[in-house]
Each structure stands twice: as structure tokens, then as C-alpha cells.
Design an enzyme around this catalytic site. Structure first.
Site, short mmCIF file in Angstrom:
data_model
loop_
_atom_site.label_atom_id
_atom_site.label_comp_id
_atom_site.label_asym_id
_atom_site.label_seq_id
_atom_site.Cartn_x
_atom_site.Cartn_y
_atom_site.Cartn_z
N GLY A 1 7.19 -3.10 -2.32
CA GLY A 1 6.91 -1.69 -2.10
C GLY A 1 7.93 -0.79 -2.76
O GLY A 1 7.89 -0.53 -3.96
N LYS B 1 -3.35 2.40 -2.29
CA LYS B 1 -2.89 3.40 -1.31
C LYS B 1 -3.96 3.58 -0.23
O LYS B 1 -5.15 3.60 -0.53
CB LYS B 1 -2.69 4.72 -2.08
N GLY C 1 8.61 -5.69 3.13
CA GLY C 1 9.68 -4.93 3.77
C GLY C 1 10.97 -5.18 3.01
O GLY C 1 11.61 -6.22 3.20
N CYS D 1 -1.39 3.60 12.24
CA CYS D 1 -1.63 5.05 12.23
C CYS D 1 -1.78 5.53 13.67
O CYS D 1 -2.24 4.78 14.52
CB CYS D 1 -2.96 5.39 11.55
N SER E 1 0.83 -1.21 0.00
CA SER E 1 0.00 0.00 0.00
C SER E 1 0.87 1.26 0.00
O SER E 1 1.85 1.36 0.73
CB SER E 1 -0.90 0.00 1.23
C1 LIG Z 1 6.16 6.33 0.05
C2 LIG Z 1 5.49 5.27 0.88
C3 LIG Z 1 4.13 5.39 1.17
C4 LIG Z 1 3.49 4.41 1.93
N1 LIG Z 1 2.15 4.54 2.19
C5 LIG Z 1 1.51 3.57 2.89
C6 LIG Z 1 0.11 3.64 3.11
O1 LIG Z 1 -0.58 4.55 2.63
N2 LIG Z 1 -0.49 2.64 3.82
C7 LIG Z 1 0.23 1.59 4.33
O2 LIG Z 1 -0.36 0.70 4.96
N3 LIG Z 1 1.55 1.48 4.13
C8 LIG Z 1 2.21 2.46 3.43
N4 LIG Z 1 3.56 2.34 3.20
C9 LIG Z 1 4.30 1.18 3.75
C10 LIG Z 1 4.46 0.08 2.71
O3 LIG Z 1 3.20 -0.43 2.31
C11 LIG Z 1 5.33 -1.06 3.23
O4 LIG Z 1 4.69 -1.61 4.37
C12 LIG Z 1 6.71 -0.63 3.65
O5 LIG Z 1 7.20 0.38 2.80
C13 LIG Z 1 7.72 -1.77 3.67
O6 LIG Z 1 7.87 -2.36 2.40
P1 LIG Z 1 8.99 -1.93 1.33
O7 LIG Z 1 10.29 -1.88 2.05
O8 LIG Z 1 8.93 -2.98 0.27
O9 LIG Z 1 8.59 -0.59 0.82
C14 LIG Z 1 4.23 3.30 2.43
C15 LIG Z 1 5.58 3.19 2.12
C16 LIG Z 1 6.22 4.14 1.35
C17 LIG Z 1 7.67 3.97 1.05
#
Ligand SMILES: Cc1cc2nc3c(=O)[nH]c(=O)nc-3n(C[C@H](O)[C@H](O)[C@H](O)COP(=O)(O)O)c2cc1C
Ligand SMILES: Cc1cc2nc3c(=O)[nH]c(=O)nc-3n(C[C@H](O)[C@H](O)[C@H](O)COP(=O)(O)OP(=O)(O)OC[C@H]3O[C@@H](n4cnc5c(N)ncnc54)[C@H](O)[C@@H]3O)c2cc1C
Ligand code: FES
Lengths: 332, 299
Positions: free
Chosen positions: A292, A71, A270, A156, A47
Site C-alpha cells: 500500500g 480503490k 500493512g 466502513c 485498495s
Molecule cells: C491513502 C489511502 C487510501 C486508502 N483507501 C482505501 C480504500 O479505499 N479501501 C480500503 O479497503 N482500504 C484503503 N486503504 C487501506 C489500505 O488498503 C491498507 O489496508 C492499509 O493502508 C495498510 O497497508 P499499508 O500500510 O501497506 O498502506 C487506504 C490506505 C491509504 C494510505
């Protein structure tokens, strides 16, 4: 240097022999169960890193993914935090977006119809700052068709608990999850923060409250300061750390929760960037794996790990990806 | 698209479309110093064909710990002649990624995404255009200048920087435009001061009816305010820190007023070119703005 394929120029065409080639491969069953719904394959989006899919659909047919996790949306539109909203850090990045989104009504009017028209399995992500926010959002979705599952982003701040994140404590976790799961018939995934002492206790609380599964992990809270000016590098001062740097934390969290609650479906995420990152997550106990930050470095990242996973399994004669789940071999 | 592997130096057909961004592995035709900047040319025929002035590309950089691409404005494209099918960027070496790019050589292959974002809208009538560039912002301005001149416009150019060596390609500016004016903070070239100091004179002489800009955010703010005061429409290519460049992360937002409301729009898809009169420059919080404030605090 990460091991992301985005960093490495493609080898000459001749070397595709080692790459995926659908025709020559034996069939691999990539389907996975996510708390009562079946995904065609385990690769989904994290997301907030994929919009609702439309932008990345310019690069490849996003309908090929297991699901698009959209998102996070809130009751009302939000403009989010001031810039700078991002700083690159070693092996990852910090973000402080402040959940900028157009609100649930705009999402239902503009994004969901596109996902439905394209037949893309959609997982809606809900965010709120009160238990009531979660209840109202879930009620709004009750009669909406074309939603595969709901992710409750309970990482949150809860304004009724002095801004403490819901998923930091078991009681607020239960209340927020119950507000969503008690309202909806589709599976509900609770998205948890790794910034806790015992993530298995939070996962257990989410399950008790009706979550069909958990999404692990959200970003870790971090901060960066400009050494010259002394100012925080992010407009929001602190922000969420994501990317390859957090992968070991994510693998650990998935492993712990899977060991504690072996039947609970887990969406692992992650730092996942490469095919072997996906394999590692699944071995730790993930049912599905979300990509992500890797999509920022390479808009094709989700598709590339999906094709890579199929090839990896085929090369090893593993017929069902579900069989790989939780196959970490612990000592003793 | 069925394969994740793109043959060396070739571009895939994007998902059956004729426009929008592509992701490809492109061969480097050359990297060379250009004044105090670097010029890097890529073999990217499909991107070159789709590109418009004001759009940008993002490049993956192979430096320790970097997971994000680096965005660069498109400085030129060639559709004909010996360099047909190439695309050029002009950049300054400011950190690890740009230094790594400066060290590439002919035949190296780079991972490229583009063309991205909304380019400069071109006027329907052949009105005189004033183009203002700061630092490497001169490069996309000259690309726009060539495009406008080819369409029969009068083009006047103003380029500014802190010091003479940071003004890119004065020769090309003089060649392509009806007039080229330079400003430097230290007076080492042209008029001492900032670009906004000379705009009244240039516009009066040229009969300017539309203003374009690319450069540091504080400069764009100044030029937009000047254009608004003169009652001239302005289009500015903004720069914000970008994580994805494709519109999915919401990091690159710029505050814009629309229908009386302030909204944060994504610089990478709704921009980078934005209507200068709509941007709420007072609310822009880019590092360059913060730096300018610090400089001014320090006197
Ligand atoms: C720019 C950005 C925006 C994010 N927005 C959300 C969000 O709106 N809701 C949510 O549950 N997680 C959000 N996340 C967290 C990601 O969904 C994910 O849990 C986290 O980034 C770890 O995964 P990754 O290392 O592959 O990015 C966001 C992450 C990033 C980097
Ligand atoms: C739309 C757009 C167009 C651009 N066009 C040009 C151009 O034509 N020529 C040019 O020289 N530079 C341009 N830049 C700035 C350029 O992207 C940065 O200088 C570059 O990313 C720095 O990378 P680095 O690894 O050398 O520096 P580092 O400081 O090591 O970078 C670290 C991180 O900060 C980000 N970053 C650093 N400076 C900037 C900046 N000024 N703007 C946005 N992000 C930044 C990087 O992308 C990276 O994620 C543009 C930026 C944007 C957003
Ligand atoms: S850089 Fe990600 S939305 Fe613009």
C-alpha cells in the site's frame, strides 16, 4: 529511516549480481490460491493506494502483479473529506480521504475496460454504509465479466449501527459479507479493521457468511494535533494510520487469524515495503501480500518486492512460494 | 522494465514511452545557498527533456521515519552548454527532509520521480503575460518567463514575500522580464504590502492579457480573484499536501467548479496548474490558508 529501497540510492550497476536476474535463476513457482482463484504471483496492491492501475502503469507494466485491487467504490460518486487529507507521521502516515471515488457506474465504464483490455487480474473493492449498499453494489457486478474477485471493505462506518464500523462486531460483519457473497459467484474477500479486541472472531464470522478469504489489515484509527494551533492536522479530524509503523500489528493479525483458521486464504498487508516484509507476512500466514503506502514512497515498490521475492526464494532453493505460507516457527 | 536497479546517475527508458514521469536515481551536480533558499541541481537528462514549466519532481529523503517523497517545482532545466541534461529545484529549509536535501553534496545520488503533473498551458498568440510569484514560487515563474520570452511574449513579473530575503532572485527577474515589481509585507524591498496591491498598475502599463501564478495558496486565491475581476484568464500552480504525487492516493485534492458542480481534483495530476477562475478558493483548506486565517484572527 525505513528499510524501503525507495530511500536507498541504487548501488552501482556491478552489484546487480546479487539482484534478480531472470535468466540465471531456477524456476520458482510463485502462484498462489486465493479462495478458488489462482494468482500468478502473491503480490497485489492495497485498495486505495494504486487507483485502478493506470497511473502506475506509466512506470512499469502493472500486468506483472498478481492482481490489482482497485480503490474502493461506492453506489454514488463521493467527493470525500476536506483537506488536509494526509499527515506524515513517524514511520507512516495518517489519511482521511473519505472514500472519494466516482461511483460504481463510472468505474465500470472507465476503469474496468482498461484492466480487461490489458488482461490485468482485477479485484474490485466495494464500500458502503448500509448492508443494502453492499447488496446493491454486488448485484450491479453480478453479470459483469472480467472480475477476478471482490473485496468487501467492511471497515466502513455502518450508519444503521450508530456509525460503528461493520467489521468491529460479528453480526454486522456477517450481514455485510452475506449481502455480497450471497449475490456473487466470484470469491469474496472481507477486508477487516485491526481496531478490534479479537480479530479471529470477526474473520470466523466473515467466513461463516460466505467470505472465501480475508484481507488483513485496514488502517488503524489515529489522530494528530498541531501543538501550536491546537487544531487537528487532518480535515477529517481522525484518520487511518498506514505504513511501516503498523507492520507488526498486521503480522500479528495475520498470524492470529491463520492459527485460528488455517484453511482460510488471507491477503496480508500493512506497512509492507521490502522483500523481507513480504516473507514475514507469508510466514505469518498470508496467501498473498498487498503493498500500500510503500507505493507512495516508490511507484515501483510492488514490482521491486515481486522481483525481490523471486530472488529470495531462489537463493534458498524454495521452489513454491505456497510452501512458505504459515512457516512461522513458534517456541515449544 | 526488467530490473529494479538503475545504474548510478542514469535514467531508465520509461516503459517504452516518450513522455510522462520517470523514476530514476540521479547524481547531484551541486547544492548551494541561493539567497535564503537552496538550489539543488541534478543530472537528469531524460527528465529535463520532458519537463515543462509548472511541473514538479518528488525526491526520496533519508530522514528518520519518513516514508513519503518531498515535492518540488522544477526551477530550470538545461538542454545545452556545460549543464546540458540537468534539472534544478529551489527550496527553503523548513523541516527534516528539506534540511537533509540541503546537506547533500556533489556526486550524491538521489531517488527522483518526475516530471509530474500538468504544467502551465502556453498561449497560442504572443500576448503580454503577467507572472506572479510568492516566495520560492518565483523559481518556476522565472522558468516560465524564460520559456515565454523565447516564444516572443512580453513578460512582466511581480514577486512578493513577507520580507526582502524571501524574494528569490530579483536579478534574474529583472534580466528576463520587461518589468519586475517586488512587494514585501514589511516594506523591506519594493512596495510595502501584498502582490495584489500592485497588479492594477502593472497590468495597465503592460497591457496584460494572461496571468500566471505560483506561491502560497492565499496569494493564488487573491491573484485569481483579481484576474477574474479584470476579465483575464489565469493559471495557478497550487500546492497541497501530497502523499504519492502520482495520482493514486487522493490526498492532494483542490475543489474546482465544473459545469456548475464542485469537484475535488487531484493537484498532482489534473494540476498543479489549474485554471484560477475554476478553483473554489473559499473551499480550499490548505495549512497555508488556515495559517492566514489564524494570522487574521490574531489581527
Ligand atoms: C491513502 C489511502 C487510501 C486508502 N483507501 C482505501 C480504500 O479505499 N479501501 C480500503 O479497503 N482500504 C484503503 N486503504 C487501506 C489500505 O488498503 C491498507 O489496508 C492499509 O493502508 C495498510 O497497508 P499499508 O500500510 O501497506 O498502506 C487506504 C490506505 C491509504 C494510505
Ligand atoms: C507541487 C508542490 C511543489 C512544491 N514546490 C516547492 C518548491 O519549489 N520549493 C520549496 O521549497 N517547497 C516546495 N513545496 C513544498 C515542499 O514540498 C515542502 O516544503 C517539503 O515537502 C517539506 O518537507 P520537510 O521534510 O522539510 O518538512 P516537514 O514539515 O518535516 O514535512 C513533513 C511532511 O509534510 C509535508 N509538507 C510540509 N510542508 C508542505 C508544503 N508546504 N506543501 C506540501 N507538503 C508539505 C511533507 O511533504 C512531508 O510529508 C512544494 C509542494 C508541492 C505540493
Ligand atoms: S498526491 Fe496522491 S493523488 Fe495526488
Amino acid at each position: 529511516m525505513t528499510t524501503s529501497s525507495a530511500r536507498t540510492p541504487a548501488p552501482p550497476a556491478a552489484s546487480t549480481a546479487s539482484g534478480p536476474s531472470a535468466a540465471a535463476e531456477p524456476d520458482v513457482d510463485l502462484s498462489v490460491d486465493l479462495g478458488g482463484v489462482t494468482l500468478a504471483n502473491p503480490i497485489v496492491t492495497a485498495s486505495g493506494t494504486f487507483g485502478s492501475g493506470r497511473e502506475i502503469d506509466q512506470f512499469f507494466d502493472v500486468g506483472r502483479l498478481g492482481a490489482v485491487v482497485a480503490k474502493s467504490i461506492t453506489r454514488e460518486p463521493r467527493q470525500g473529506l476536506p483537506t488536509p487529507r494526509m499527515v506524515e507521521t513517524s514511520g507512516g502516515m495518517l489519511n482521511a480521504i473519505g472514500l472519494q471515488n466516482s461511483g460504481i457506474e463510472a468505474w465500470l465504464a472507465e476503469d474496468l475496460p482498461w484492466l480487461r483490455e490489458r488482461g490485468i487480474p482485477a479485484i474490485v473493492s466495494l464500500a458502503g454504509n448500509t448492508v443494502d449498499d453492499f447488496r446493491v453494489l454486488a448485484e450491479r457486478l453480478r453479470d459483469v465479466e472480467g472480475i477476478l474477485a471482490v473485496e468487501a471493505n467492511i471497515s466502513c462506518p455502518n450508519v444503521e449501527d450508530r456509525g460503528m464500523v461493520f467489521a468491529c462486531r460479528t453480526d454486522p460483519t456477517r450481514e455485510a459479507v452475506r449481502a455480497v457473497a450471497g449475490t456473487l459467484s466470484v470469491p469474496v474477500l472481507a477486508k477487516l479493521t485491526p481496531d478490534v479486541t479479537d480479530i479471529t472472531a470477526i474473520a470466523a464470522a466473515a467466513r461463516e457468511a460466505g467470505a472465501s478469504g480475508v484481507s488483513l489489515i485496514n488502517t488503524l484509527l489515529g489522530m494528530a494535533i498541531d501543538p501550536e494551533t491546537g487544531r487537528p492536522r487532518l480535515g477529517g479530524v481522525t484518520g487511518g494510520l498506514s505504513g511501516p509503523a503498523i507492520k507488526p500489528v498486521a503480522v500479528r493479525a495475520v498470524h492470529q487469524v491463520h492459527q485460528a483458521l488455517p484453511d482460510l486464504p488471507i491477503v496480508g498487508m500493512g506497512g509492507v515495503t521490502t522483500t523481507t516484509d513480504v516473507v514475514e507476512m507469508i510466514r505469518a500466514g498470508a496467501s498473498a501480500v498487498a503493498v500500500g503506502t510503500a507505493t507512495f514512497g516508490n511507484p515501483m515498490a510492488t514490482l521491486e518486492v515481486l522481483e525481490g521475492l523471486r530472488a529470495w526464494l531462489a537463493e534458498r532453493g524454495i521452489e513454491r512460494v505456497a510452501d512458505l505460507r504459515g512457516t512461522v516457527r513458534l517456541p515449544g | 522494465m526488467s530490473s529494479n536497479v538503475t545504474p548510478r546517475g542514469s535514467e531508465p527508458k520509461a516503459h517504452g514511452r516518450e513522455e510522462g514521469p520517470l523514476r530514476a536515481h540521479c547524481e547531484v551536480l551541486g547544492v548551494k545557498p541561493s539567497g535564503s533558499f537552496w538550489s539543488l541541481t541534478l543530472v537528469a537528462p531524460a527528465m529535463a527533456e520532458r519537463a515543462r514549466p509548472g511541473q514538479f519532481i518528488t525526491l526520496a529523503v533519508d530522514v528518520g521515519g519518513a516514508t513519503l517523497r518531498r515535492p518540488f517545482s522544477i526551477a530550470s532545466v538545461s538542454q545545452q552548454g556545460p549543464r546540458a541534461g540537468t534539472l534544478e529545484i529551489v527550496f527553503s529549509g523548513v523541516g527534516q527532509g528539506t534540511h537533509w536535501l540541503a546537506g547533500r553534496s556533489k556526486h550524491d545520488v538521489l531517488d527522483v520521480v518526475g516530471p509530474l503533473g500538468r504544467g502551465f498551458p502556453l498561449p497560442n498568440r504572443q500576448v503580454p503575460a503577467l507572472l506572479v510569484g510568492g516566495g520560492y514560487g518565483a523559481a518556476p515563474m522565472l522558468y516560465l518567463a524564460r520559456t515565454l520570452v523565447a516564444r516572443g511574449h512580453r513578460v512582466d513579473i511581480v514577486l512578493g514575500a513577507r520580507t526582502a530575503e524571501q524574494i528569490w532572485n530579483t536579478v534574474e527577474a529583472k534580466r528576463v522580464a520587461s518589468s519586475a515589481t517586488f512587494t514585501t509585507d514589511d516594506g523591506s524591498l519594493g512596495t510595502p504590502g501584498r502582490v495584489t496591491d500592485v497588479l492594477d498598475d502593472v497590468a495597465a502599463r503592460a497591457g496584460t492579457e494572461v496571468v500566471y501564478g505560483c506561491g502560497p495558496m492565499p496569494m493564488l486565491a487573491g491573484v485569481s480573484r483579481w484576474a477574474a475581476a479584470m476579465g483575464l484568464p489565469s493559471q495557478m500552480a497550487v500546492e497541497e499536501a501530497m502523499a504519492c504525487g502520482t495520482g493514486v492516493c487522493m490526498t492532494c485534492v483542490v475543489p474546482v467548479r465544473r459545469k456548475g458542480e464542485r469537484r475535488n481534483v487531484r493537484a498532482c495530476v489534473e494540476g498543479p496548474v489549474l485554471n484560477g477562475a475554476r478553483v473554489d478558493w473559499d473551499a480550499v483548506r490548505s495549512p497555508a490558508m488556515a495559517q492566514r486565517e489564524l494570522d487574521e484572527e490574531a489581527g
